[in-house]
Design a protein around this motif. Structure first.
Motif, short mmCIF file in Angstrom:
data_model
loop_
_atom_site.label_atom_id
_atom_site.label_comp_id
_atom_site.label_asym_id
_atom_site.label_seq_id
_atom_site.Cartn_x
_atom_site.Cartn_y
_atom_site.Cartn_z
N LEU A 264 5.57 -1.71 -5.40
CA LEU A 264 5.01 -1.65 -3.94
C LEU A 264 5.97 -0.86 -2.99
O LEU A 264 7.14 -1.33 -3.22
CB LEU A 264 5.17 -3.26 -3.60
N LEU A 265 5.43 0.10 -2.58
CA LEU A 265 6.25 1.04 -1.91
C LEU A 265 5.85 0.89 -0.52
O LEU A 265 4.67 0.42 -0.06
CB LEU A 265 5.95 2.50 -2.29
N GLY A 266 6.68 1.46 0.33
CA GLY A 266 6.40 1.22 1.82
C GLY A 266 7.64 1.51 2.71
O GLY A 266 8.96 1.18 2.24
N GLY A 267 7.47 1.74 3.99
CA GLY A 267 8.70 2.12 4.84
C GLY A 267 9.57 0.95 5.13
O GLY A 267 9.23 -0.31 4.69
N ASN A 268 10.56 1.17 6.01
CA ASN A 268 11.54 -0.07 6.26
C ASN A 268 10.53 -0.89 7.22
O ASN A 268 10.08 -0.32 8.21
CB ASN A 268 12.61 0.66 7.11
N GLY A 269 10.50 -2.16 6.81
CA GLY A 269 9.99 -2.93 7.95
C GLY A 269 8.67 -3.29 7.62
O GLY A 269 7.62 -3.83 8.53
N HIS B 193 11.73 2.05 -3.07
CA HIS B 193 11.65 3.03 -2.17
C HIS B 193 11.67 4.52 -3.28
O HIS B 193 11.51 5.51 -2.78
CB HIS B 193 13.05 3.29 -1.50
N ASP B 194 11.74 4.20 -4.63
CA ASP B 194 11.98 5.09 -5.53
C ASP B 194 10.55 5.56 -6.12
O ASP B 194 10.09 5.06 -7.15
CB ASP B 194 12.92 4.79 -6.62
N LEU B 195 9.96 6.57 -5.49
CA LEU B 195 8.61 7.06 -5.70
C LEU B 195 8.79 7.35 -7.14
O LEU B 195 7.69 7.12 -8.02
CB LEU B 195 8.05 7.81 -4.77
N LEU B 196 9.59 8.27 -7.44
CA LEU B 196 9.57 8.86 -9.09
C LEU B 196 9.67 7.99 -9.81
O LEU B 196 8.90 7.93 -10.98
CB LEU B 196 10.80 10.16 -9.15
N GLY B 197 10.52 6.82 -9.82
CA GLY B 197 11.00 5.96 -10.59
C GLY B 197 9.49 4.97 -10.62
O GLY B 197 9.33 4.65 -12.08
N ALA B 198 8.84 4.61 -9.59
CA ALA B 198 7.59 3.99 -9.89
C ALA B 198 6.47 4.69 -10.64
O ALA B 198 5.99 4.20 -11.42
CB ALA B 198 7.25 3.86 -8.54
N VAL B 199 6.54 6.13 -10.58
CA VAL B 199 5.67 6.65 -11.27
C VAL B 199 5.93 6.89 -12.94
O VAL B 199 4.94 6.71 -13.71
CB VAL B 199 5.84 8.45 -10.82
N ASP B 200 7.01 6.43 -13.14
CA ASP B 200 7.46 6.40 -14.40
C ASP B 200 7.17 5.15 -15.03
O ASP B 200 6.89 5.18 -16.43
CB ASP B 200 9.09 6.49 -14.54
N VAL B 201 7.21 4.20 -14.29
CA VAL B 201 7.12 2.78 -15.03
C VAL B 201 5.99 1.90 -14.48
O VAL B 201 5.55 0.89 -15.49
CB VAL B 201 8.43 1.79 -14.87
N THR C 85 0.44 0.12 -11.49
CA THR C 85 -0.12 0.11 -10.44
C THR C 85 0.91 0.50 -9.27
O THR C 85 1.85 -0.21 -9.30
CB THR C 85 -1.13 -1.21 -10.03
N ILE C 86 0.60 1.35 -8.42
CA ILE C 86 1.35 1.58 -6.91
C ILE C 86 0.58 1.19 -6.02
O ILE C 86 -0.59 1.68 -5.88
CB ILE C 86 1.85 2.94 -7.28
N GLY C 87 1.13 0.44 -5.41
CA GLY C 87 0.58 0.09 -3.83
C GLY C 87 1.30 0.67 -2.62
O GLY C 87 2.69 0.49 -2.89
N LEU C 88 0.62 0.90 -1.67
CA LEU C 88 1.46 1.18 -0.67
C LEU C 88 1.05 0.23 0.61
O LEU C 88 0.05 0.09 0.98
CB LEU C 88 1.14 2.88 -0.13
N ILE C 89 2.44 -0.43 0.94
CA ILE C 89 1.95 -1.31 2.15
C ILE C 89 2.52 -0.64 3.69
O ILE C 89 3.46 0.29 3.67
CB ILE C 89 2.78 -2.55 2.03
#
Ligand SMILES: Nc1ncnc2c1ncn2[C@@H]1O[C@H](COP(=O)(O)OP(=O)(O)O)[C@@H](O)[C@H]1O
Ligand SMILES: [Mg+2]
Length: 245
Positions: free
Chosen positions: A36-41, A193-201, A204-208
């Motif tokens: 789960l990715l997303g900006g601060n807050g 926050h680590d997009l490249l790490g998320a892509v590796d493992v 599913t990637i979600g953007l909140i």
């Protein structure tokens, strides 16, 4: 392990008098890694707190391996292990003592052999196991906390920014460990926050954004697993949009 994984449905959670989660829906099946990715807050940590039953839910539902933390708090809590953003272990205790202590708090006891096996799995060497946490690097603290999570043997694992502050080698080791857990059918929700790490493992990637799921991508079976450019575009746009708001 296996089980029913984790699901959040139309989750609304308020903090400080406003909706921080505003209808968040996502699900993580057993044996699946969800990043789960997303900006601060954006509400990432709040989503984890709500899953742990630490914040009341205004509407919607959390199911942790089929159990609702609102109505079955004990059963839900027993089904989930959590690695907080700042690992809170006792500095004056050794790695082994920390693990012993927190397991007993969770009402569990493990044999010396089981504990050593967990430390071996996270690649924390034997000498380090009997050192006080005060002398540990962030990566070693992380390993201790993950060993504890492994010993809990819960079907659901929550991780809040686990690779922030880890060097590339430690990050790689950490990801290898996540893949081991995935193979043993744990449902893993990782805030990062680590997009490249998320892509590796991730599977599913979600953007909140502002407490809602704005986009979701599923890994392809062949390489490249994700369209990095599309992800990067969506992710930076989310940050720019947020900064402008
Ligand atoms: N203890 C709190 N009291 C009131 N509002 C809070 C509290 N903690 C966080 N918030 C608010 O909730 C929103 C989401 O926070 P959080 O879930 O920590 O975001 P993230 O983990 O995505 O950075 C933020 O806007 C923040 O201001
Ligand atoms: Mg956070």
């Amino acid at each position: 392990m296996g089980g029913q994984g984790l699901s959040l449905s139309e989750l609304v959670v308020e903090r400080g008098g406003r909706s921080v989660l505003d209808g968040l829906t996502l699900s993580v099946p057993a044996g699946h890694i969800y990043a789960l990715l997303g900006g601060n807050g954006a509400g990432k940590s709040t989503a984890l707190f709500a899953t742990l039953g630490l914040l009341p839910v205004v509407s919607g539902q959390v199911l942790v391996d089929g159990k609702d933390p609102a109505s079955q708090p004990d059963a839900a809590r027993a089904s989930v292990a959590y690695l907080p953003e700042t690992v809170a272990l006792y500095e004056h205790l050794t790695a082994r003592e920390n693990v012993d202590y927190f397991l007993s708090l969770a009402g569990q006891s493990c044999t010396k052999a089981q504990i050593e096996e967990a430390f071996a799995q996270v690649r924390l060497n034997l000498a380090a196991q009997d050192q006080r946490l005060g002398a540990f690097s962030k990566g070693m603290r992380q390993k201790t906390a993950i060993a504890l999570a492994l010993l809990r043997q819960t079907p659901v694992l929550l991780l809040d920014e686990p690779t922030t502050g880890l060097d590339p080698q430690a990050t790689q080791d950490f990801h290898a460990l996540l893949l081991d857990l995935k193979a043993s059918d744990v449902a893993i929700l990782m805030v990062t926050h680590d997009l490249l790490g998320a892509v590796d493992v991730a599977d599913t990637i979600g953007l909140i954004i502002d407490g809602k799921l704005a986009s979701e991508w599923q890994a392809e079976s062949a390489n490249p697993r994700f369209d990095l450019q599309a992800l990067y575009g969506a992710f930076t746009q989310a940050r720019v949009g947020h900064a402008a708001a």
